[in-house]
Enzyme design. Structure first.
Site, mmCIF file in Angstrom:
data_model
loop_
_atom_site.group_PDB
_atom_site.id
_atom_site.type_symbol
_atom_site.label_atom_id
_atom_site.label_comp_id
_atom_site.label_asym_id
_atom_site.label_seq_id
_atom_site.Cartn_x
_atom_site.Cartn_y
_atom_site.Cartn_z
ATOM 1 N N GLU A 47 0.430 8.573 -6.174
ATOM 2 C CA GLU A 47 0.046 7.404 -6.982
ATOM 3 C C GLU A 47 -1.474 7.189 -7.013
ATOM 4 O OE1 GLU A 47 2.644 3.836 -6.787
ATOM 5 O OE2 GLU A 47 0.789 2.700 -6.731
ATOM 6 N N ARG A 51 3.877 2.641 -13.849
ATOM 7 C CA ARG A 51 2.621 3.038 -13.178
ATOM 8 C C ARG A 51 1.767 3.938 -14.079
ATOM 9 N NH1 ARG A 51 4.570 -0.246 -11.088
ATOM 10 N NH2 ARG A 51 5.050 -0.620 -8.903
ATOM 11 N N SER A 53 1.295 2.159 -1.887
ATOM 12 C CA SER A 53 2.286 3.247 -1.940
ATOM 13 C C SER A 53 1.592 4.542 -2.338
ATOM 14 C CB SER A 53 3.360 2.931 -2.981
ATOM 15 O OG SER A 53 4.052 1.783 -2.587
HETATM 16 C C1 LIG Z 1 -2.209 -2.581 0.489
HETATM 17 C C2 LIG Z 1 -2.058 -2.158 -0.950
HETATM 18 C C3 LIG Z 1 -0.971 -2.590 -1.699
HETATM 19 C C4 LIG Z 1 -0.830 -2.223 -3.042
HETATM 20 N N1 LIG Z 1 0.257 -2.660 -3.732
HETATM 21 C C5 LIG Z 1 0.429 -2.302 -5.038
HETATM 22 C C6 LIG Z 1 1.560 -2.756 -5.769
HETATM 23 O O1 LIG Z 1 2.404 -3.470 -5.267
HETATM 24 N N2 LIG Z 1 1.678 -2.360 -7.063
HETATM 25 C C7 LIG Z 1 0.750 -1.577 -7.672
HETATM 26 O O2 LIG Z 1 0.914 -1.272 -8.854
HETATM 27 N N3 LIG Z 1 -0.347 -1.144 -6.995
HETATM 28 C C8 LIG Z 1 -0.532 -1.481 -5.708
HETATM 29 N N4 LIG Z 1 -1.630 -1.033 -4.993
HETATM 30 C C9 LIG Z 1 -2.595 -0.152 -5.651
HETATM 31 C C10 LIG Z 1 -3.840 -0.880 -6.211
HETATM 32 O O3 LIG Z 1 -4.059 -2.088 -5.568
HETATM 33 C C11 LIG Z 1 -3.736 -1.147 -7.723
HETATM 34 O O4 LIG Z 1 -3.519 0.053 -8.425
HETATM 35 C C12 LIG Z 1 -5.022 -1.825 -8.259
HETATM 36 O O5 LIG Z 1 -4.787 -2.309 -9.559
HETATM 37 C C13 LIG Z 1 -6.220 -0.882 -8.317
HETATM 38 O O6 LIG Z 1 -7.330 -1.650 -8.764
HETATM 39 P P1 LIG Z 1 -8.795 -1.353 -8.231
HETATM 40 O O7 LIG Z 1 -9.693 -2.328 -8.892
HETATM 41 O O8 LIG Z 1 -8.834 -1.334 -6.750
HETATM 42 O O9 LIG Z 1 -9.028 0.101 -8.824
HETATM 43 P P2 LIG Z 1 -9.715 1.358 -8.115
HETATM 44 O O10 LIG Z 1 -8.896 1.777 -6.947
HETATM 45 O O11 LIG Z 1 -11.145 1.098 -7.874
HETATM 46 O O12 LIG Z 1 -9.565 2.450 -9.278
HETATM 47 C C14 LIG Z 1 -8.302 2.979 -9.608
HETATM 48 C C15 LIG Z 1 -8.416 3.708 -10.958
HETATM 49 O O13 LIG Z 1 -8.687 2.754 -11.970
HETATM 50 C C16 LIG Z 1 -9.917 3.052 -12.617
HETATM 51 N N5 LIG Z 1 -10.575 1.773 -12.908
HETATM 52 C C17 LIG Z 1 -10.738 0.716 -12.073
HETATM 53 N N6 LIG Z 1 -11.392 -0.268 -12.714
HETATM 54 C C18 LIG Z 1 -11.650 0.182 -13.963
HETATM 55 C C19 LIG Z 1 -12.310 -0.360 -15.097
HETATM 56 N N7 LIG Z 1 -12.842 -1.573 -15.093
HETATM 57 N N8 LIG Z 1 -12.404 0.414 -16.234
HETATM 58 C C20 LIG Z 1 -11.871 1.657 -16.278
HETATM 59 N N9 LIG Z 1 -11.243 2.214 -15.234
HETATM 60 C C21 LIG Z 1 -11.135 1.491 -14.092
HETATM 61 C C22 LIG Z 1 -10.710 3.914 -11.646
HETATM 62 O O14 LIG Z 1 -11.639 4.737 -12.315
HETATM 63 C C23 LIG Z 1 -9.567 4.706 -10.997
HETATM 64 O O15 LIG Z 1 -9.227 5.772 -11.834
HETATM 65 C C24 LIG Z 1 -1.800 -1.400 -3.650
HETATM 66 C C25 LIG Z 1 -2.909 -0.955 -2.885
HETATM 67 C C26 LIG Z 1 -3.030 -1.342 -1.558
HETATM 68 C C27 LIG Z 1 -4.223 -0.865 -0.774
#
Ligand SMILES: Cc1cc2nc3c(=O)[nH]c(=O)nc-3n(C[C@H](O)[C@H](O)[C@H](O)COP(=O)(O)OP(=O)(O)OC[C@H]3O[C@@H](n4cnc5c(N)ncnc54)[C@H](O)[C@@H]3O)c2cc1C
Length: 365
Positions: A360, A183, A260
């Protein structure tokens, strides 16, 4: 054009020389899976790399902080909101090319992750099938090296294209320089806030076998003759996730979360021994090897043993009824209420086991 969803009536917008629009005072709750968060002072959506540069110019000219938003699925945004520009990444497009036996997918950062997994699986390419059903964008995946059910993106990422905010130049960062760990990557540790990811390249294996390493998946296919296909494994992962409230379903309050909320803590053997000594004889403390004489503990087990079980919490913020590690907004919760609940849990687990859990989701504001 940026989405106007969540924008307050009467908002002002600014159009710089290119086509990108900057909106003022946009509520961010609609852009996060937690459905919490105050307004962004400024908000824009980049659909091209030129837009990303325009956004940087915008914040530099006004000495504002910049926050890069993907799908908002790993965020806890404060009730006060964000005083700078929130730049939503909306770049789209996927290209494929063969490199030896591997098929490289060059994927724009704003593509939906789960849709990309479906595409890869439909093309019979192995490597990310266990990561089906994770919400968010492609650009978000290298940030915390997303992982689930025995796979993580670090295994298939070739490299990342990003704007380096220090030099204002686009750079290519090979996977070996991304600092991937559990992570973790350099994007959420040593180089936090330095890069805007615009593209991620993955190398997948055409005709490769699906990975069935995780206990839940093994159980799912226990009575199945023959080897399950990539599509069957991705489908099983989505089904298992749905049962745990880990697959976003519109209107399901157990899904109003950031997945999580706590990382599985990695501890040394002395800490494990102390925990073992503190539980009744015969109770097995779940642990997984983590290298370097360390073990990874199951955060969910620690919570449950410390009294924080599914459905815990009386107010608008609580623990999901289907997943111990997911803190949920049951409806109308504030970020402060979620933080308060998380602190209560961290304190309770530390008092019981001497292990301090790490959050997380990314905290913004
Ligand atoms: C129901 C649910 C289940 C999930 N299950 C998992 C799982 O099984 N495993 C897991 O690892 N995660 C899980 N997650 C967490 C999440 O989905 C992941 O971490 C996902 O990759 C976040 O991507 P996002 O585009 O939504 O990022 P955001 O939430 O929008 O951003 C998260 C971080 O990444 C940065 N970021 C996003 N895009 C960029 C970019 N293009 N350039 C630079 N920085 C960027 C943001 O600035 C922030 O710091 C889950 C979340 C939910 C709600």
């Amino acid at each position: 054009m940026p989405s106007r969803a969540g924008a307050k009536p009467g908002l002002r917008s600014l159009l710089p020389s290119n086509s990108m629009e900057f909106l003022e005072n946009v509520s961010l709750a609609a852009y996060t899976t937690f459905s919490v968060g105050g307004p962004a002072r400024w908000f824009g959506e980049a659909t091209t790399e030129a837009d990303v540069l325009a956004a940087v110019e915008f914040v530099r000219a006004r000495a504002l902080p910049l926050f890069v938003l993907g799908g908002g699925s790993n965020l806890l945004l404060s009730d006060e909101g964000f005083g700078g520009l929130v730049l939503r990444i909306g770049l789209r497009g996927i290209r494929q090319r063969f490199d030896g036996d591997l098929l490289h997918f060059e994927v724009a950062a704003g593509e939906n992750w789960d849709q990309f997994v479906s595409l890869a699986v439909a093309e019979d390419c192995a490597g990310i099938e266990c990561l089906a059903g994770i919400p968010g964008t492609v650009g978000g995946t290298p940030v915390q090296n997303v992982g689930a059910y025995g796979q993580e993106v670090a295994e298939t990422v070739v490299g990342v294209r990003a704007l380096d905010l220090q030099t204002e130049k686009f750079v290519w960062i090979p996977a070996a320089e991304c600092g991937f760990a559990y992570r973790q990557s350099s994007f959420n540790t040593t180089e936090r806030g330095r890069y805007v990811v615009t593209r991620v390249d993955y190398a997948l294996t055409p005709g490769g076998a699906a990975r069935i390493a995780y206990a839940d998946l093994k159980k799912h296919f226990a009575d199945r003759a023959g080897t399950p296909s990539l599509a069957e494994v991705a489908g099983a992962v989505r089904e298992i996730r749905r049962a745990k409230g880990m697959f976003l379903v519109e209107g399901d309050p157990d899904c109003r979360s950031a997945g999580s909320f706590f990382k599985n803590p990695v501890v040394d053997l002395k800490v494990l021994a102390a925990i073992e000594a503190s539980v009744p004889e015969g109770v097995v403390v779940p642990r997984y090897p983590a290298g370097d004489g360390k073990v990874k503990l199951a955060a969910a087990w620690l919570l449950e043993q410390a009294g924080f079980r599914k459905g815990f919490g009386e107010g608008r913020a609580g623990i999901s009824t289907r997943h111990t590690l997911a803190l949920v907004n049951r409806g109308g919760a504030s970020a402060a209420e979620i933080v308060e609940l998380s602190e209560r849990i961290v304190t309770g687990v530390e008092a019981r086991f001497g292990v301090r859990l790490e959050r997380e989701p990314v905290w913004v504001g």
